[in-house]
Write a protein that holds these residues in place. Structure first.
Motif, short mmCIF file in Angstrom:
data_model
loop_
_atom_site.label_atom_id
_atom_site.label_comp_id
_atom_site.label_asym_id
_atom_site.label_seq_id
_atom_site.Cartn_x
_atom_site.Cartn_y
_atom_site.Cartn_z
N GLN A 155 3.63 -61.73 -11.77
CA GLN A 155 4.46 -61.61 -12.96
C GLN A 155 5.65 -60.68 -12.72
OE1 GLN A 155 4.22 -63.50 -15.73
NE2 GLN A 155 2.65 -64.54 -14.51
N GLN A 156 5.42 -59.61 -11.97
CA GLN A 156 6.52 -58.69 -11.63
C GLN A 156 7.57 -59.40 -10.78
OE1 GLN A 156 5.13 -54.96 -9.94
NE2 GLN A 156 3.24 -55.09 -11.13
N LEU A 157 7.09 -60.18 -9.81
CA LEU A 157 8.01 -60.89 -8.92
C LEU A 157 8.82 -61.93 -9.70
CD1 LEU A 157 9.11 -61.48 -6.12
CD2 LEU A 157 7.14 -62.97 -5.71
N LYS A 158 8.16 -62.64 -10.61
CA LYS A 158 8.86 -63.66 -11.40
C LYS A 158 9.89 -63.01 -12.35
CE LYS A 158 5.16 -67.09 -11.17
NZ LYS A 158 4.09 -67.80 -11.90
N ALA A 159 9.54 -61.84 -12.89
CA ALA A 159 10.49 -61.12 -13.74
C ALA A 159 11.72 -60.71 -12.94
CB ALA A 159 9.82 -59.90 -14.37
N HIS A 160 11.49 -60.29 -11.71
CA HIS A 160 12.60 -59.92 -10.83
C HIS A 160 13.47 -61.15 -10.53
CE1 HIS A 160 14.69 -57.44 -7.88
NE2 HIS A 160 14.58 -58.44 -7.02
N HIS A 161 12.81 -62.29 -10.33
CA HIS A 161 13.54 -63.53 -10.09
C HIS A 161 14.41 -63.89 -11.29
CE1 HIS A 161 10.77 -65.29 -6.72
NE2 HIS A 161 11.50 -64.28 -6.32
N ARG A 162 13.84 -63.76 -12.51
CA ARG A 162 14.61 -64.09 -13.71
C ARG A 162 15.82 -63.18 -13.85
NH1 ARG A 162 9.35 -64.78 -15.84
NH2 ARG A 162 9.38 -62.66 -16.70
N ALA A 163 15.65 -61.92 -13.52
CA ALA A 163 16.76 -60.98 -13.62
C ALA A 163 17.90 -61.36 -12.67
CB ALA A 163 16.27 -59.56 -13.32
N GLN A 164 17.54 -61.92 -11.53
CA GLN A 164 18.56 -62.32 -10.56
C GLN A 164 19.42 -63.49 -11.05
OE1 GLN A 164 15.93 -62.96 -7.11
NE2 GLN A 164 17.10 -61.36 -6.07
N LEU A 165 18.89 -64.25 -12.01
CA LEU A 165 19.60 -65.43 -12.49
C LEU A 165 20.70 -65.11 -13.50
CD1 LEU A 165 16.53 -67.81 -13.02
CD2 LEU A 165 18.14 -67.82 -11.10
N LYS A 166 20.66 -63.92 -14.04
CA LYS A 166 21.63 -63.55 -15.08
C LYS A 166 23.04 -63.49 -14.51
CE LYS A 166 18.31 -60.92 -17.84
NZ LYS A 166 17.94 -59.60 -18.39
N GLY A 167 23.97 -64.04 -15.28
CA GLY A 167 25.38 -63.99 -14.91
C GLY A 167 25.81 -65.03 -13.90
N LEU A 168 24.91 -65.94 -13.51
CA LEU A 168 25.26 -66.96 -12.53
C LEU A 168 25.69 -68.25 -13.22
CD1 LEU A 168 22.31 -66.61 -9.95
CD2 LEU A 168 24.56 -65.48 -9.92
N THR A 169 26.42 -69.05 -12.54
CA THR A 169 26.79 -70.36 -13.06
C THR A 169 25.56 -71.28 -12.98
OG1 THR A 169 27.41 -71.26 -10.91
CG2 THR A 169 29.11 -70.05 -12.13
N PRO A 170 25.55 -72.40 -13.76
CA PRO A 170 24.41 -73.32 -13.69
C PRO A 170 24.09 -73.77 -12.27
CG PRO A 170 25.79 -73.85 -15.57
CD PRO A 170 26.52 -72.80 -14.79
N ALA A 171 25.12 -74.09 -11.50
CA ALA A 171 24.88 -74.54 -10.12
C ALA A 171 24.25 -73.43 -9.28
CB ALA A 171 26.19 -75.00 -9.49
N GLN A 172 24.73 -72.19 -9.48
CA GLN A 172 24.18 -71.06 -8.73
C GLN A 172 22.72 -70.80 -9.12
OE1 GLN A 172 27.18 -68.17 -9.89
NE2 GLN A 172 28.15 -68.24 -7.86
N ARG A 173 22.44 -70.95 -10.44
CA ARG A 173 21.06 -70.75 -10.90
C ARG A 173 20.13 -71.78 -10.28
NH1 ARG A 173 23.45 -69.45 -15.97
NH2 ARG A 173 23.12 -71.59 -16.72
N ASP A 174 20.57 -73.05 -10.24
CA ASP A 174 19.74 -74.09 -9.65
C ASP A 174 19.44 -73.80 -8.18
OD1 ASP A 174 19.66 -75.45 -12.02
OD2 ASP A 174 21.24 -76.89 -11.48
N THR A 175 20.46 -73.36 -7.48
CA THR A 175 20.27 -73.04 -6.06
C THR A 175 19.29 -71.89 -5.88
OG1 THR A 175 22.50 -73.81 -5.48
CG2 THR A 175 21.43 -72.29 -3.94
N LEU A 176 19.49 -70.85 -6.70
CA LEU A 176 18.63 -69.68 -6.56
C LEU A 176 17.20 -69.99 -6.99
CD1 LEU A 176 18.35 -66.77 -5.76
CD2 LEU A 176 19.12 -66.08 -8.06
N ARG A 177 17.04 -70.79 -8.03
CA ARG A 177 15.67 -71.16 -8.45
C ARG A 177 14.94 -71.89 -7.32
NH1 ARG A 177 18.02 -72.75 -13.71
NH2 ARG A 177 17.40 -71.18 -15.28
N GLY A 178 15.66 -72.77 -6.63
CA GLY A 178 15.05 -73.46 -5.50
C GLY A 178 14.63 -72.49 -4.41
N GLU A 179 15.45 -71.49 -4.14
CA GLU A 179 15.11 -70.48 -3.14
C GLU A 179 13.91 -69.65 -3.60
OE1 GLU A 179 18.65 -68.23 -2.60
OE2 GLU A 179 19.72 -69.80 -1.50
N GLN A 180 13.88 -69.35 -4.90
CA GLN A 180 12.76 -68.56 -5.43
C GLN A 180 11.45 -69.33 -5.34
OE1 GLN A 180 14.30 -67.74 -9.34
NE2 GLN A 180 15.39 -65.89 -8.70
#
Length: 218
Positions: A41-66
């Motif tokens: 849960q801590q790791l997933k919260a950290h992942h969600r925080a990383q998504l803030k301020g990104l464009t939709p395309a950037q979020r999709d890319t980062l979610r795949g990496e996560q």
């Protein structure tokens, strides 16, 4: 029974098995899983925080990496936040230790006839676990058990042919001692699964989890 297949799910590629385990196993699993689930849960919260301020395309890319990062952690035992995952990881370690981590495709193997073994060898464990394990992993266990037990099973069958059913009920004498000696040479799937549970628990309970920031995608 030592263990029993409930069925195979062709859609998921998993096989359902029931394994008898020592008293306290369920409690130990709950403890080990709670530790890893909290860390997950801590790791997933950290992942969600990383998504803030990104464009939709950037979020999709980062979610795949996560997701890939989580898959890698789970496959190597760094994140064991699901019971079947924890046990499958431990079973793979056990197969590796036995030298059974190989493909048995084309190998001549059969199911071990559990009725051939003394009741004490296939019972005596008060708790049970219903598991969904990768079908390929279950097949590796079955094939490895057969390969290591085949000669003992052959001799047990011969022993059964040589002695009457009355002898099997006897508690004394060399014939039964020989029967038990031969039966001890049989490795059952339940034995391998229990060893896998122990290995998975050892990792879940004792290996420290690394810092969140060292694992999350950047």
């Amino acid at each position: 029974m030592e263990y029993g297949d409930v069925g195979e799910d062709e859609d998921t590629g998993e096989t359902k098995v029931t394994v008898r385990v020592p008293l306290g196993t369920r409690l130990a699993l709950t403890s080990g899983l709670a530790r890893h689930q909290a860390w997950s849960q801590q790791l997933k919260a950290h992942h969600r925080a990383q998504l803030k301020g990104l464009t939709p395309a950037q979020r999709d890319t980062l979610r795949g990496e996560q997701r890939q990062a989580l898959d890698v952690l789970r496959s190597c035992g760094g994140l064991l936040d699901k019971r079947d995952l924890l046990i499958a990881f431990g079973i793979r370690q056990e197969l590796q230790a036995r030298g059974w981590d190989r493909s048995w495709t084309g190998a001549d193997w059969e199911e071990i006839p559990m009725g051939l073994l003394p009741a004490a060898l296939v019972s005596g464990y008060p708790e049970s676990l219903s598991l969904s394990l990768p079908a390929a992993l279950v097949e590796q266990v079955r094939a490895g058990c057969w390969a290591s037990s085949r000669e003992s099973i052959r001799r047990l069958r011969q022993w059964r042919a040589d002695y009457s059913a009355a002898v099997l009920q006897s508690r004394d004498g060399p014939p039964e001692a020989e029967y038990e000696r031969l039966a001890a040479g049989v490795t059952t799937a339940g034995e391998v699964y229990r060893a896998g549970v122990r290995r998975g628990l050892h990792v879940a309970l004792r290996v420290p989890t690394p810092p969140i920031t060292a694992l999350a995608p950047h």
